[in-house]
Every structure is written in C-alpha cells, then in structure tokens.
Scaffold this active site. Structure first.
Site, PDB file in Angstrom:
ATOM      1  N   LYS A 122      60.737  10.454 163.181  1.00 49.76           N
ATOM      2  CA  LYS A 122      62.291   9.508 163.638  1.00 49.76           C
ATOM      3  C   LYS A 122      61.425   8.247 162.845  1.00 49.76           C
ATOM      4  O   LYS A 122      60.789   6.950 163.444  1.00 49.76           O
ATOM      5  CB  LYS A 122      61.714   8.424 165.082  1.00 49.76           C
ATOM      6  CG  LYS A 122      62.879   8.295 165.763  1.00 49.76           C
ATOM      7  CD  LYS A 122      64.139   8.649 165.717  1.00 49.76           C
ATOM      8  CE  LYS A 122      65.474   7.587 166.327  1.00 49.76           C
ATOM      9  NZ  LYS A 122      66.761   7.842 166.195  1.00 49.76           N
ATOM     10  N   THR A 170      65.091   2.432 166.997  1.00 41.05           N
ATOM     11  CA  THR A 170      64.981   0.285 167.218  1.00 41.05           C
ATOM     12  C   THR A 170      65.926   0.688 168.926  1.00 41.05           C
ATOM     13  O   THR A 170      65.904   1.888 169.144  1.00 41.05           O
ATOM     14  CB  THR A 170      66.913   0.447 166.607  1.00 41.05           C
ATOM     15  OG1 THR A 170      67.841   0.906 167.297  1.00 41.05           O
ATOM     16  CG2 THR A 170      67.414   0.369 165.371  1.00 41.05           C
ATOM     17  N   GLY A 206      67.670  11.151 162.382  1.00 37.18           N
ATOM     18  CA  GLY A 206      67.954   9.704 162.243  1.00 37.18           C
ATOM     19  C   GLY A 206      68.410   8.634 163.661  1.00 37.18           C
ATOM     20  O   GLY A 206      68.340   9.265 164.314  1.00 37.18           O
ATOM     21  N   SER A 240      77.122  18.014 173.207  1.00 38.32           N
ATOM     22  CA  SER A 240      77.880  18.227 174.692  1.00 38.32           C
ATOM     23  C   SER A 240      78.916  18.423 175.176  1.00 38.32           C
ATOM     24  O   SER A 240      80.008  17.682 175.067  1.00 38.32           O
ATOM     25  CB  SER A 240      77.362  16.102 174.882  1.00 38.32           C
ATOM     26  OG  SER A 240      77.853  16.070 176.562  1.00 38.32           O
TER      27      SER A 240
END
Length: 244
Positions: free
Chosen positions: A39, A43, A112, A178
């Site tokens: 990673k 954030t 990302g 999803s």
C-alpha cells in the site's frame, strides 16, 4: 520465474479495491504462491491503526504487507501530505519497494488510493506513474481495474482504459468490486458493456459485503476468473444475470 506485479486501482473510491485485493491475494495463497501486498500511500488512518494492507491480510491469510507512507486525513495523497506537512511519495520509491518484494514473492499486489490518476505529489504524479516507474525499472506491471456495477461506471472505465493505453500500461481486466444482491437492469447490461468499455476482459464479480463472508477463501475462488486463480466464468455469470 519472475513475480507477477499487479497494480489494483478503482474507478473511484469505495468501489471495493481492498476486498478485491484480498480476494486476489487469497486465491493466490490457495494456489501455493507467496504473496506480498504493498500500500504505497495510506490516508485517513491514524498511527497504530490497521490500514488497508492489514485488512487484506485479515481476509486473505498470512502474507507480506508493506506500507510506505501514512497520512492522517482521508484525502487525496498529495493534499493529505501537504496538509500534514509530510513528504510526498515518489514513483521511484514505489518502484524500489516493488522490486524488493518481487525478488522474494510470486505475486506483488499494489493497492492504490482512489482512482488511477489521483495525485500523490505536487508534480501531479499518480498511481499510473508508479506503475510506469516499475516498468521503467525493467519489471512487468499490469493493472487490475475495480469498478462498480451500475449506472455511471462505463464512462470512468473507458477513461481509465484510455489513460492506461496512453501510458502503454497493460490493463489485465476489470473486476466488479461489489455485485448487488438484487441487480438492476444497468448492472446486468454492464456485464457485457464493461469489457467493451475497457477493451479488456471482465475477470470477476465480488458479491456485496464480501468482506463479511464467513468463508472468504471459498468466496474468492468462486468470484475470480481463472487468470486470477479462481473458477468464475464470465459467460455463465452473464447468462445467469442476463437482462429480461
């Protein structure tokens, strides 16, 4: 055999990149591969809290995780770095970390932040630039694009594919992050339209709330195409969910 390097990006935030990364990692681990997850920029997570890479390991099992920088606010990496007064993350730093992991693993997954062209520094460099730096270092890097299933996704998929093509970065395929339990007409039609927009195959569809599955390992295999280590069949899935 050299390691496979797969950058996982999304059409935007909250499309299921982390669970998708975990599913690919799980399938690879079940296939006997040694897996690392990088990673580059995390954030919105405080020091000491588990980030996305830790969530991948929780879902997938024992693998190597590495995080390069962590910024406290849930913003684009360049903005988060600037506001925190912290150094930006350079593509060369990512390429160096990928090369180190690739030397001792069969598969390196690079997750990302946000979409492909989210900025990581004040020069406007992005995840695409990180993948380009890996390629320029002599390593093969592919991109897996995680997309939503419904209305609005086709344009972003097409734009992401064009951006990758302009940079001569290979798009391995598209993965629905999803798949809804009650898919609508747009969701069903997009099973055929997503690969056309991307110019790349549809490589799986993870069900919604996949991260809460009781048997995530089995779900991963059932939701990913063979090229990602699973048994999912795009034609069969599209037939089952064909528009009425």
């Amino acid at each position: 055999m050299s390691a496979r390097i797969l950058f996982v990006t999304g059409t935007n935030t909250d499309v299921g990149k982390t669970v998708a990364t975990a599913a690919v990692a799980s399938a690879a681990l079940q296939g006997g591969l040694k897996v690392a997850v990088l990673k580059p920029g995390q954030t919105g997570v405080a020091p000491g809290e588990p980030g996305d890479a830790a969530e991948v390991r929780r879902l997938a099992g024992e693998l190597t995780i590495r995080e390069l920088v962590r910024y406290p606010e849930p913003l684009a990496p360049d903005t988060a770095a600037r506001r925190a007064g912290m150094p930006y993350l350079s593509p060369d730093a990512v390429a160096e970390a990928v090369a180190e992991l690739a030397a001792t693993h069969d598969l390196v997954l690079v997750e990302g932040a946000g979409g492909l062209l989210v900025r990581y520094d004040d020069q406007g460099r992005t995840l695409a630039d990180q993948a380009g730096a890996v390629r320029d270092a002599g390593l093969n890097a592919e991109v897996l694009l995680v997309a939503s299933a419904g209305l609005g996704t086709l344009n972003i998929v097409a734009l992401s594919a064009e951006a990758l093509a302009a940079r001569e970065l290979p798009l391995a395929g598209v993965l629905v992050g999803s798949w809804p339990s009650c898919p609508g007409l747009a969701d069903r039609c997009n099973l055929a339209d997503l690969p056309r927009s991307a110019g790349a195959p549809l490589l799986g569809a993870l069900p919604e709330r996949a991260g809460a599955a009781e048997d995530f390992a089995a779900l991963a295999l059932a939701s990913l195409a063979p090229v990602l280590g699973g048994s999912w069949n795009a034609e069969h899935f599209a037939h089952v969910h064909r528009p009425e």
